[in-house]
Design a protein around this motif. Structure first.
Motif, PDB file in Angstrom:
ATOM      1  N   TRP A 110       1.114  -7.821  -2.700  1.00 37.85           N
ATOM      2  CA  TRP A 110       1.421  -8.377  -1.383  1.00 37.85           C
ATOM      3  C   TRP A 110       0.547  -9.614  -1.185  1.00 37.85           C
ATOM      4  O   TRP A 110      -0.584  -9.658  -1.687  1.00 37.85           O
TER       5      TRP A 110
ATOM      6  N   ALA B 117      -0.055   4.209  -1.306  1.00 39.58           N
ATOM      7  CA  ALA B 117       0.029   4.208  -2.773  1.00 39.58           C
ATOM      8  C   ALA B 117       1.049   3.201  -3.289  1.00 39.58           C
ATOM      9  O   ALA B 117       0.977   2.776  -4.443  1.00 39.58           O
TER      10      ALA B 117
ATOM     11  N   HIS C  36       6.511  13.274   1.552  1.00 49.35           N
ATOM     12  CA  HIS C  36       5.274  14.062   1.533  1.00 49.35           C
ATOM     13  C   HIS C  36       5.610  15.536   1.707  1.00 49.35           C
ATOM     14  O   HIS C  36       4.709  16.356   1.866  1.00 49.35           O
TER      15      HIS C  36
END
Ligand SMILES: Nc1ncnc2c1ncn2[C@@H]1O[C@H](COP(=O)(O)OP(=O)(O)OP(=O)(O)O)[C@@H](O)[C@H]1O
Ligand SMILES: [Mg+2]
Length: 264
Positions: A15, A43, A198
């Motif tokens: 980024w 992550a 998750h």
């Protein structure tokens, strides 16, 4: 392995103004595979899904779709871009970012219309019905609840009948009944899936293969899902298990724990 549908070859990405997130990332996904993408906050799961959907361009290496490099030139080619946008779709982690039409009906109809697909009204009716949005077709998307927005965003993607779905934490605001419906629908569809989550129960039901990202985009594991879900150290690196302090009979000790998977 058969010819991959999607391939990352030596992919690097950073980024702007940040340290490199991915470097030399290699991965191949064949048609029909169901891949679960696991990893702690930050992550790189959402970034990886955006690379897979051609929304971000790698700074090194390349991403290929059906053997063809995704880049500004290929995505400017009308026929390729049209087929790619129909067949490779991304559900954003925050799906309200996807919603901009005046009504739920128009939102679902938008993609099929843009891509010139047949049977737009039938597509709207089918997916609004499946997702329980049929009573809301005239409502503006901003007036929906969080879970209804997530359902609407899913309906928009499913209405395209894509080959490949990248889903970024698709169940974050869905009720358990809808999660069950989604799992059944996706598994019955035979579509290729890359799903970040998750939620270990969802992962276990949906996936056959796991990709586990550690901190800062490092690919820690790429292989069958079941052994990954049994590996508490790996789950800890993926932010899915943690050391907990418990008190049993007045004695404190630490446990490695995966919530939502084990109750002990
Ligand atoms: N738009 C952005 N601009 C700059 N940096 C970003 C941007 N989006 C993500 N990042 C950075 O890239 C890294 C990976 O972020 P990403 O959103 O891909 O993680 P994630 O695995 O999806 O996390 P989460 O579980 O919280 O959704 C983070 O360090 C984040 O700060
Ligand atoms: Mg994310």
């Amino acid at each position: 392995m058969p010819e991959p549908l999607l391939e990352f070859a030596g992919v690097g990405y950073a980024w702007p103004g940040a340290a490199p997130l991915f470097s030399g990332l290699d991965l191949r996904i064949a048609a029909g595979e169901k891949v679960v993408l696991l990893g702690p906050n930050g992550a790189g799961k959402s970034t990886l899904l955006r690379l897979a959907n051609g929304l971000l361009a790698p700074s090194a290496g390349c991403v290929r779709w059906q053997g063809r490099t995704l880049d500004a030139a290929s995505l400017r080619q009308r026929d390729f871009a049209r087929a790619f946008r129909r067949d490779n779709v991304l559900l954003f982690q925050h799906p309200e970012a996807m919603l901009f039409n005046p009504t739920v009906h128009d939102e679902i109809a938008y993609g099929p219309r843009q891509l010139g697909l047949a049977g737009v009204e039938a597509r709207v009716a089918r997916w609004a019905g499946e997702l329980g949005l049929d009573g809301l077709l005239d409502q503006p998307p901003y007036a929906l609840s969080g879970g209804q927005k997530q359902k609407l965003a899913l309906a928009c993607l499913l209405a395209l009948d894509p080959q490949f779905l990248a889903l970024d934490e698709p169940t974050a605001s869905l009720d358990p009944r809808t999660v069950g419906w989604l799992i059944d629908t996706l598994l019955e569809s035979g579509k290729t899936l890359l799903v970040s989550t998750h939620n270990l129960s969802l992962a276990a039901e949906l996936g056959e293969r796991a990709l586990v990202l550690g901190d800062a985009g490092r690919l820690l594991y790429d292989g069958p899902l079941a052994p990954a879900l049994a590996d508490l150290e790996l789950l800890q690196a993926a932010g899915l298990a943690h050391r907990h302090r418990h008190r049993h009979a007045g004695v404190a000790h630490a446990h490695l724990h995966a919530h939502d998977w084990e109750s002990s």
